[in-house]
Design a protein around this motif. Structure first.
Motif, PDB file in Angstrom:
ATOM      1  N   ALA A   1      -4.250 -13.436  -4.940  1.00  0.00           N
ATOM      2  CA  ALA A   1      -4.561 -13.274  -3.521  1.00  0.00           C
ATOM      3  C   ALA A   1      -5.950 -13.784  -3.161  1.00  0.00           C
ATOM      4  O   ALA A   1      -6.890 -13.682  -3.959  1.00  0.00           O
ATOM      5  CB  ALA A   1      -4.440 -11.797  -3.139  1.00  0.00           C
ATOM      6  N   ASP A   2      -6.081 -14.349  -1.942  1.00  0.00           N
ATOM      7  CA  ASP A   2      -7.388 -14.738  -1.408  1.00  0.00           C
ATOM      8  C   ASP A   2      -8.061 -13.547  -0.731  1.00  0.00           C
ATOM      9  O   ASP A   2      -9.267 -13.347  -0.871  1.00  0.00           O
ATOM     10  CB  ASP A   2      -7.227 -15.879  -0.405  1.00  0.00           C
ATOM     11  N   ARG A   3      -7.258 -12.795   0.024  1.00  0.00           N
ATOM     12  CA  ARG A   3      -7.777 -11.593   0.685  1.00  0.00           C
ATOM     13  C   ARG A   3      -6.822 -10.433   0.434  1.00  0.00           C
ATOM     14  O   ARG A   3      -5.648 -10.637   0.117  1.00  0.00           O
ATOM     15  CB  ARG A   3      -7.928 -11.801   2.193  1.00  0.00           C
ATOM     16  N   VAL A   4      -7.323  -9.215   0.625  1.00  0.00           N
ATOM     17  CA  VAL A   4      -6.520  -8.007   0.382  1.00  0.00           C
ATOM     18  C   VAL A   4      -6.647  -7.071   1.575  1.00  0.00           C
ATOM     19  O   VAL A   4      -7.750  -6.845   2.095  1.00  0.00           O
ATOM     20  CB  VAL A   4      -6.987  -7.261  -0.885  1.00  0.00           C
ATOM     21  N   ALA A   5      -5.513  -6.530   1.998  1.00  0.00           N
ATOM     22  CA  ALA A   5      -5.481  -5.485   3.028  1.00  0.00           C
ATOM     23  C   ALA A   5      -4.844  -4.251   2.393  1.00  0.00           C
ATOM     24  O   ALA A   5      -3.746  -4.330   1.844  1.00  0.00           O
ATOM     25  CB  ALA A   5      -4.683  -5.941   4.245  1.00  0.00           C
TER      26      ALA A   5
ATOM     27  N   LEU B   1      -2.537 -13.508   1.582  1.00  0.00           N
ATOM     28  CA  LEU B   1      -3.051 -12.186   1.933  1.00  0.00           C
ATOM     29  C   LEU B   1      -2.169 -11.143   1.271  1.00  0.00           C
ATOM     30  O   LEU B   1      -0.953 -11.115   1.491  1.00  0.00           O
ATOM     31  CB  LEU B   1      -3.038 -11.985   3.456  1.00  0.00           C
ATOM     32  N   ALA B   2      -2.758 -10.311   0.426  1.00  0.00           N
ATOM     33  CA  ALA B   2      -1.996  -9.256  -0.258  1.00  0.00           C
ATOM     34  C   ALA B   2      -2.073  -7.973   0.558  1.00  0.00           C
ATOM     35  O   ALA B   2      -3.157  -7.529   0.931  1.00  0.00           O
ATOM     36  CB  ALA B   2      -2.553  -9.026  -1.655  1.00  0.00           C
ATOM     37  N   LEU B   3      -0.917  -7.409   0.836  1.00  0.00           N
ATOM     38  CA  LEU B   3      -0.823  -6.117   1.506  1.00  0.00           C
ATOM     39  C   LEU B   3      -0.469  -5.095   0.430  1.00  0.00           C
ATOM     40  O   LEU B   3       0.623  -5.136  -0.134  1.00  0.00           O
ATOM     41  CB  LEU B   3       0.269  -6.189   2.584  1.00  0.00           C
ATOM     42  N   VAL B   4      -1.428  -4.221   0.088  1.00  0.00           N
ATOM     43  CA  VAL B   4      -1.231  -3.338  -1.056  1.00  0.00           C
ATOM     44  C   VAL B   4      -1.257  -1.873  -0.638  1.00  0.00           C
ATOM     45  O   VAL B   4      -1.798  -1.508   0.403  1.00  0.00           O
ATOM     46  CB  VAL B   4      -2.295  -3.578  -2.156  1.00  0.00           C
ATOM     47  N   GLY B   5      -0.688  -1.050  -1.499  1.00  0.00           N
ATOM     48  CA  GLY B   5      -0.617   0.385  -1.255  1.00  0.00           C
ATOM     49  C   GLY B   5       0.541   0.948  -2.037  1.00  0.00           C
ATOM     50  O   GLY B   5       1.372   0.209  -2.568  1.00  0.00           O
ATOM     51  N   GLU B   6       0.614   2.261  -2.080  1.00  0.00           N
ATOM     52  CA  GLU B   6       1.676   2.906  -2.852  1.00  0.00           C
ATOM     53  C   GLU B   6       2.950   3.028  -2.026  1.00  0.00           C
ATOM     54  O   GLU B   6       2.969   2.732  -0.826  1.00  0.00           O
ATOM     55  CB  GLU B   6       1.189   4.276  -3.326  1.00  0.00           C
ATOM     56  N   SER B   7       4.033   3.457  -2.663  1.00  0.00           N
ATOM     57  CA  SER B   7       5.299   3.644  -1.962  1.00  0.00           C
ATOM     58  C   SER B   7       5.097   4.582  -0.779  1.00  0.00           C
ATOM     59  O   SER B   7       4.440   5.611  -0.904  1.00  0.00           O
ATOM     60  CB  SER B   7       6.346   4.235  -2.914  1.00  0.00           C
ATOM     61  N   GLY B   8       5.672   4.205   0.358  1.00  0.00           N
ATOM     62  CA  GLY B   8       5.532   5.041   1.551  1.00  0.00           C
ATOM     63  C   GLY B   8       4.296   4.754   2.377  1.00  0.00           C
ATOM     64  O   GLY B   8       4.056   5.413   3.384  1.00  0.00           O
TER      65      GLY B   8
END
Length: 535
Positions: free
Chosen positions: A228-232, A42-49
């Motif tokens: 990744a299989d899933r992304v959050a 599971l990938a946890l993605v987003g920008e800094s902060g």
């Protein structure tokens, strides 16, 4: 990967985390919920902060106790809420059942302890092994992560290893007890593209072998798409979208996800002028560092950091310099700016820098500016950004106080900064803003050549795209010549007219960017391009 009929290996429910400093309270994570299943990534993605790392560190309570508050929620693992466990119970889980690969191995590894001592510590703690058993297992782990000649590395200290080797040691430590869950927090951010690919493939192989669940924290969407299989997706502490990887990339639902997917550096270099004159050239440039041994320190050989390099930078053009860590990119920059001893010709505007003294070169430094990789360490924390940007004007005695102030304001406006913030200090700005400050510091002197040494490597993808667009627009407006040094070939492709590829201090390929990218001639260049664009 469909998980509807399986119980999650880890379940995070309505997690909220805040930090208190004095009277100020910062809500870092707000009601975040997700499940992680055995054998999936599971990938946890987003920008800094965005709250990615805070969420990951909260799982095993690695956040500073004095300032953190877990305002709501639960983290369920093996029918236990990890947020309610005491220190002793958590120690039995950390590094044993739930392991973590940290973002920067140089700071995560103890500089005073050898590789062997750091890996075997968890084996002593969780497996009750004796010294010989721990040594055998440590060598097995180092072999597993692909470290060359692992037995000879046991007595090495972190500073004696390359970035890729340190990251492999970190992975070996994390896998020592064959955990159920591996949390990988930006495990490849500081690595070259080929090493990045090796490390991620290694983690994937070990996942299949051990059946681990992986929580992958990253802002690199290329990595997410491949592994990744899933992304959050997180932004401003909130989870705004969760989906299967393919579905999310093909049909993003949330506005922020759409913005994130469109943030990759795009566009083409400024229009090519084939008749442009050469402004900076080198001929058989060498930087050799002597290897001295024995009581009398006799020279027994040389490290050829830069060896017989010829470059030709045209006015208004961008020369991309690509290669992995240790290829000689930064040493080449130091040689061009006469910051280290070199041999061979360096000609800038018909001035042979190799034959000039420091005093003679000093006036020319105004025309040869540099933007460093890490803006936070290259900006003085004791100076306001107005003072930082204007420092070069004072050193070169350009204009009076009033004209200098106007030049500072103009430079800030050109890089998209609010001039009213010029009395603030670097720590009050984001990473992208600090990089704009560094660009403004070079821009204010109106140089002819700007050397950009990995200026986007530490930035989020959307900020990278903004900086690339900014550099391109400044080049169109002012006709700057850039030397753009990077191991990110996607960024180089968006800016460079010509490219040289370095390996071991030597040029292995050079030419127009379109030719090098479209029809690479050497296996090394093909490997670099494949690693960058296949991720």
């Amino acid at each position: 990967m469909e998980q509807t009929n399986l119980a999650p290996a880890l379940s995070v429910e309505e997690l909220s985390v805040s930090f208190k400093q004095g009277k100020q309270i910062t809500d870092a994570v707000k009601n975040v919920s997700f499940d992680l299943y055995k054998g999936e990534t599971l990938a946890l993605v987003g920008e800094s902060g965005s709250g990615k790392s805070v969420t990951a560190h909260a799982i095993t309570q690695l956040l500073p106790e004095k300032t953190v508050s877990y305002n709501s929620g639960s983290v369920n693992f093996n029918d236990k809420d990890l947020l309610k466990l005491n220190d002793q119970a958590l120690r039995e889980i950390r590094g044993n059942k739930i392991a973590m690969i940290f973002q920067e191995p140089m700071t995560a590894l103890n500089p005073l302890h050898t590789v062997e001592k750091q890996i075997r510590e968890s084996l002593f703690l969780h497996q009750n092994m004796n010294a010989q058993q721990a040594r055998t297992r440590t060598i097995e782990l180092l072999e597993l992560v692909g470290l060359p000649d692992p037995a000879s590395r046991l007595k090495s200290y972190p500073h004696e290893l390359s970035g890729g080797q340190r990251q492999r040691v970190m992975i070996a430590m994390a896998l020592a007890n064959e955990p159920d869950i591996l949390i990988a927090d930006e495990p490849t951010t500081a690595l070259d593209v080929t090493i990045q690919k090796q490390v991620l493939n290694l983690i994937k192989e070990l996942q299949e072998k051990l059946g681990m669940a992986i929580l992958l924290i990253t802002h690199d969407l290329g990595v997410v798409k491949r592994y990744a299989d899933r992304v959050a997706v997180m932004t401003q502490g909130e989870l705004v979208e969760t989906n299967q990887t393919e579905s999310l990339f093909n049909s993003p639902q949330h506005e922020y996800t759409q913005k994130l997917l469109n943030a990759e550096p795009k566009g083409l270099p400024t229009e090519l002028d084939e008749n442009a004159e050469a402004i900076l050239t080198t001929e058989q440039l060498k930087v050799w560092f002597p290897i001295k041994r024995g009581v009398f320190k006799h020279t027994v050989g040389h490290i050829k950091a830069v060896n017989d390099i010829n470059i030709r930078l045209l006015r208004g053009h961008t020369l991309g310099v690509v290669g992995e860590s240790g290829s000689g990119k930064t040493t080449l920059v130091q040689a061009l700016l006469k910051l280290c001893h070199s041999e061979g010709g360096i000609v800038f505007r018909k001035h042979d820098l190799g034959r000039m003294s420091r005093r003679q070169i000093r006036p020319l430094r105004r025309q040869l500016q540099i933007v460093f990789q890490d803006p936070f360490s290259s900006l003085s924390p004791r100076m306001s950004i107005g003072e930082i940007i204007g420092e070069g004007l004072e050193i070169h005695k350009i204009g009076d106080q009033e004209s200098q102030s106007k030049a500072i304001i103009n430079a800030m406006e050109e890089v998209g900064l609010d001039p009213s913030t010029r009395h603030r200090y670097p720590h009050e700005f984001s990473g992208g803003q600090r990089q704009r400050i560094a660009i403004a510091r070079a821009l204010v002197l109106q140089p002819e050549v700007i050397i950009l040494d990995e200026p986007t490597s530490a930035l989020d993808r959307s900020v990278q795209a903004q900086v690339v667009d900014l550099l391109r627009s400044l080049q169109e407006k002012h006709g700057f010549s850039y030397i753009f040094i990077s191991h990110d070939l996607k960024v180089v492709k968006a800016l460079a007219h010509d490219v040289i590829v370095l390996r071991g201090g030597e040029v292995v390929e050079s030419g127009h960017a379109s030719e090098v990218y479209g029809n690479p001639q050497t296996e090394y260049t093909k490997e670099l391009i494949s690693a960058a664009f296949d991720l």
